[in-house]
Design a protein around this motif. Structure first.
Motif, PDB file in Angstrom:
ATOM      1  N   TYR A   1       0.277  -1.281  -0.075  1.00  0.00           N
ATOM      2  CA  TYR A   1      -0.339  -0.020  -0.041  1.00  0.00           C
ATOM      3  C   TYR A   1       0.739   1.167  -0.050  1.00  0.00           C
ATOM      4  O   TYR A   1       2.132   1.068   0.750  1.00  0.00           O
ATOM      5  CB  TYR A   1      -0.771   0.087   1.182  1.00  0.00           C
ATOM      6  CG  TYR A   1      -1.809  -1.242   0.916  1.00  0.00           C
ATOM      7  CD1 TYR A   1      -3.308  -0.389   0.244  1.00  0.00           C
ATOM      8  CD2 TYR A   1      -1.929  -2.275   1.605  1.00  0.00           C
ATOM      9  CE1 TYR A   1      -4.308  -1.146   0.208  1.00  0.00           C
ATOM     10  CE2 TYR A   1      -3.070  -2.796   1.955  1.00  0.00           C
ATOM     11  CZ  TYR A   1      -4.197  -2.924   1.242  1.00  0.00           C
ATOM     12  OH  TYR A   1      -5.232  -3.696   1.157  1.00  0.00           O
ATOM     13  N   GLN A   2       0.756   2.004  -0.356  1.00  0.00           N
ATOM     14  CA  GLN A   2       1.058   3.464  -1.112  1.00  0.00           C
ATOM     15  C   GLN A   2       1.139   4.149   0.294  1.00  0.00           C
ATOM     16  O   GLN A   2      -0.168   4.310   1.289  1.00  0.00           O
ATOM     17  CB  GLN A   2       0.190   4.293  -2.083  1.00  0.00           C
ATOM     18  CG  GLN A   2       1.370   5.988  -1.880  1.00  0.00           C
ATOM     19  CD  GLN A   2       1.687   5.784  -3.465  1.00  0.00           C
ATOM     20  OE1 GLN A   2       1.364   5.248  -5.041  1.00  0.00           O
ATOM     21  NE2 GLN A   2       2.947   6.548  -4.167  1.00  0.00           N
ATOM     22  N   MET A   3       1.559   4.702   1.480  1.00  0.00           N
ATOM     23  CA  MET A   3       1.809   5.550   2.544  1.00  0.00           C
ATOM     24  C   MET A   3       1.596   7.065   2.142  1.00  0.00           C
ATOM     25  O   MET A   3       2.021   7.865   1.083  1.00  0.00           O
ATOM     26  CB  MET A   3       2.521   5.182   3.327  1.00  0.00           C
ATOM     27  CG  MET A   3       2.958   4.223   3.565  1.00  0.00           C
ATOM     28  SD  MET A   3       1.646   3.958   5.188  1.00  0.00           S
ATOM     29  CE  MET A   3       2.712   4.706   6.240  1.00  0.00           C
ATOM     30  N   PRO A   4       0.854   7.283   3.137  1.00  0.00           N
ATOM     31  CA  PRO A   4       0.154   8.575   2.541  1.00  0.00           C
ATOM     32  C   PRO A   4       1.647   9.720   2.767  1.00  0.00           C
ATOM     33  O   PRO A   4       2.506   9.296   4.333  1.00  0.00           O
ATOM     34  CB  PRO A   4      -0.586   9.245   3.566  1.00  0.00           C
ATOM     35  CG  PRO A   4      -1.175   8.173   3.828  1.00  0.00           C
ATOM     36  CD  PRO A   4      -0.577   7.558   3.623  1.00  0.00           C
ATOM     37  N   ASP A  39       2.562  12.708   3.801  1.00  0.00           N
ATOM     38  CA  ASP A  39       2.313  14.126   4.902  1.00  0.00           C
ATOM     39  C   ASP A  39       1.598  13.752   6.068  1.00  0.00           C
ATOM     40  O   ASP A  39       1.527  14.845   6.631  1.00  0.00           O
ATOM     41  CB  ASP A  39       2.592  15.048   4.272  1.00  0.00           C
ATOM     42  CG  ASP A  39       0.555  14.978   3.751  1.00  0.00           C
ATOM     43  OD1 ASP A  39       0.643  13.470   4.396  1.00  0.00           O
ATOM     44  OD2 ASP A  39      -0.127  15.561   3.049  1.00  0.00           O
ATOM     45  N   MET A  40       2.117  13.308   6.693  1.00  0.00           N
ATOM     46  CA  MET A  40       1.441  12.255   7.651  1.00  0.00           C
ATOM     47  C   MET A  40       2.029  12.569   8.926  1.00  0.00           C
ATOM     48  O   MET A  40       1.359  14.043   9.926  1.00  0.00           O
ATOM     49  CB  MET A  40       1.728  11.303   8.597  1.00  0.00           C
ATOM     50  CG  MET A  40       0.571  10.270   7.153  1.00  0.00           C
ATOM     51  SD  MET A  40      -0.274   8.676   8.233  1.00  0.00           S
ATOM     52  CE  MET A  40       0.884   7.856   7.355  1.00  0.00           C
ATOM     53  N   TRP A  41       3.758  13.457   9.345  1.00  0.00           N
ATOM     54  CA  TRP A  41       4.199  13.707  10.978  1.00  0.00           C
ATOM     55  C   TRP A  41       3.873  14.881  10.754  1.00  0.00           C
ATOM     56  O   TRP A  41       3.687  15.648  12.540  1.00  0.00           O
ATOM     57  CB  TRP A  41       5.779  13.721  10.393  1.00  0.00           C
ATOM     58  CG  TRP A  41       6.414  13.891  11.610  1.00  0.00           C
ATOM     59  CD1 TRP A  41       6.925  14.757  11.830  1.00  0.00           C
ATOM     60  CD2 TRP A  41       6.309  13.251  13.080  1.00  0.00           C
ATOM     61  NE1 TRP A  41       7.586  15.348  13.106  1.00  0.00           N
ATOM     62  CE2 TRP A  41       7.665  14.406  13.370  1.00  0.00           C
ATOM     63  CE3 TRP A  41       6.109  12.129  13.178  1.00  0.00           C
ATOM     64  CZ2 TRP A  41       7.482  14.088  14.730  1.00  0.00           C
ATOM     65  CZ3 TRP A  41       5.723  12.260  15.047  1.00  0.00           C
ATOM     66  CH2 TRP A  41       6.002  13.554  15.741  1.00  0.00           C
ATOM     67  N   GLN A  49       1.446  16.939  10.618  1.00  0.00           N
ATOM     68  CA  GLN A  49       0.248  17.339  12.011  1.00  0.00           C
ATOM     69  C   GLN A  49      -0.262  16.364  12.594  1.00  0.00           C
ATOM     70  O   GLN A  49      -0.267  16.813  13.881  1.00  0.00           O
ATOM     71  CB  GLN A  49      -1.439  17.255  10.368  1.00  0.00           C
ATOM     72  CG  GLN A  49      -2.293  17.395  10.661  1.00  0.00           C
ATOM     73  CD  GLN A  49      -3.231  17.093   9.718  1.00  0.00           C
ATOM     74  OE1 GLN A  49      -2.496  16.525   8.760  1.00  0.00           O
ATOM     75  NE2 GLN A  49      -4.440  17.350  10.239  1.00  0.00           N
TER      76      GLN A  49
END
Ligand SMILES: [Zn+2]
Lengths: 203, 169
Positions: free
Chosen positions: B55-58, B60-62, B64
């Motif tokens: 699966y492709q991870m988002p 830009d999570m960090w 936020q």
């Protein structure tokens, strides 16, 4: 030669962050409030949390939100982490907890808003280095879609076992149930998935 | 062993999650039973294919996460009023605040002269519920302690809840 190596050390460490740090150091530093250590834990385990969240929530937006929230809660409650389990198991369990809670809340609210159907949202990246692919790319994509229509209670188990490679005991710890239940439910999950695969002529 | 009981074990057999004795039983059966062997082969191929999915991870999570951590730690620091703010005083202060708040509320919205008081109170019964000081997100969620992994989190009721959620989507 040596100079080049040295000069690139900084860039390298930025790229791979803290490859030399072992996990318990990172946990300890996070417990003392070191956010950069926690950021490293995040980079190592985001996919664990994300797969659980996607398995339960069934769409990218919610999965992302739940993953982020799980890491915020983990940071705030890191003093509760006693290292009985691995951080990987712990963060996955927090994510499970949060997702189930979120669904409970939505159930209570009984929102009438039209939610997007979870199917087909995630695009798989195929491992191009794998020499022996049993299925063609096209078939892998169909499998992905079939997984999307599998009920959450089954999909989360398939993701934990077949994609994330957790052991039955780890799955039991993550979803909070007995080992026997993991065994019987995973059997059911695979039977259901197999039925759908046969229907799609994948097997 | 009969075929149905063998087939029920195939999934765990595939994962190496059954006893050695059962492993031997299943293995022997698979060598002699064509239909169970076919069943096993299908399962094996399916799980192998599943293992190829990435699966492709988002990406830009960090940022936020960091933002939420900072915001909430600031929000928590704010009510610290000084040394006297000990755990002993906290419930008393909260109670006093609630009483004061309720009095102020009722005083500001005095009942019409001809309205009996208990009738008025009934009309405002939802006051206590709607003005909860605890954020909704804090009510049900309890951060798990990793030493207590035997808590039952996922039971038949959870399955039913998810089924409901699933149909709703
Ligand atoms: Zn048989």
């Amino acid at each position: 030669m040596y100079a080049i190596l040295e000069a690139s050390t900084e860039n390298l460490s930025l790229m791979t962050r803290h490859p030399q740090c072992n996990e318990s150091d990172l946990v300890e530093r996070s417990q003392k409030g070191d956010v950069t250590a926690f950021e490293e834990l995040f980079h190592r385990h985001q996919s664990d949390a994300y797969h659980v969240a996607y398995g339960i929530m069934g769409n990218v937006e919610d999965a992302k939100d739940m993953t982020q929230e799980a890491f915020v809660r983990a940071y705030e409650g890191i003093s509760k982490f006693k290292r009985q389990a691995s951080f990987r198991t712990w963060i996955s369990r927090i994510t499970t907890n949060l997702c189930l809670d979120e669904i409970r809340k939505r159930k209570r609210r009984r929102t009438e808003s039209i939610e997007e159907h979870p199917v087909l949202e995630m695009k798989p990246i195929q491992d191009s280095s794998a020499l022996e692919k049993l299925l063609k790319d096209e078939q892998l994509e169909i499998l992905q879609q079939v997984l999307g229509i599998l009920p959450e209670k089954y999909r989360v188990l398939i993701l934990l076992r077949d994609i994330q490679g957790h052991s039955y005991q780890e799955i039991a710890d993550i979803v909070g149930c007995s080992l026997g239940r993991v065994k019987s439910r995973l059997h059911e999950a695979r039977q259901e998935l197999k039925r759908l695969c046969v229907k799609q002529q994948l097997l | 062993m009969e075929c149905p009981s063998i087939q029920e074990q195939l999934s765990a057999y595939l994962d190496g999650e059954i006893s050695l004795e059962d492993q031997v039983n299943v293995k022997c059966h698979l060598e002699s039973c064509e239909s169970c062997a076919r069943e096993y082969e299908q399962l094996r191929r399916m799980t192998q294919a599943l293992g190829q999915i990435r699966y492709q991870m988002p990406t830009d999570m960090w940022p936020q996460i960091q933002q939420r951590i900072t915001e909430r730690s600031l929000a928590r620091r704010r009510p610290r009023l000084g040394e006297w703010w000990t755990p002993f005083w906290r419930p008393l202060a909260a109670a006093a605040l609630l009483v004061f708040g309720a009095l102020a509320y009722f005083w500001l919205q005095q009942p019409a002269e001809d309205m009996p008081l208990d009738y008025y109170l009934e009309a405002h019964a939802d006051f206590a519920v709607t003005t909860s000081l605890i954020p909704d997100s804090m009510v049900a969620f309890v951060l798990p302690d990793d030493t207590a992994t035997d808590d039952v989190l996922w039971d038949d009721e959870t399955d039913l809840m998810l089924e409901w959620h699933f149909e709703d989507n």
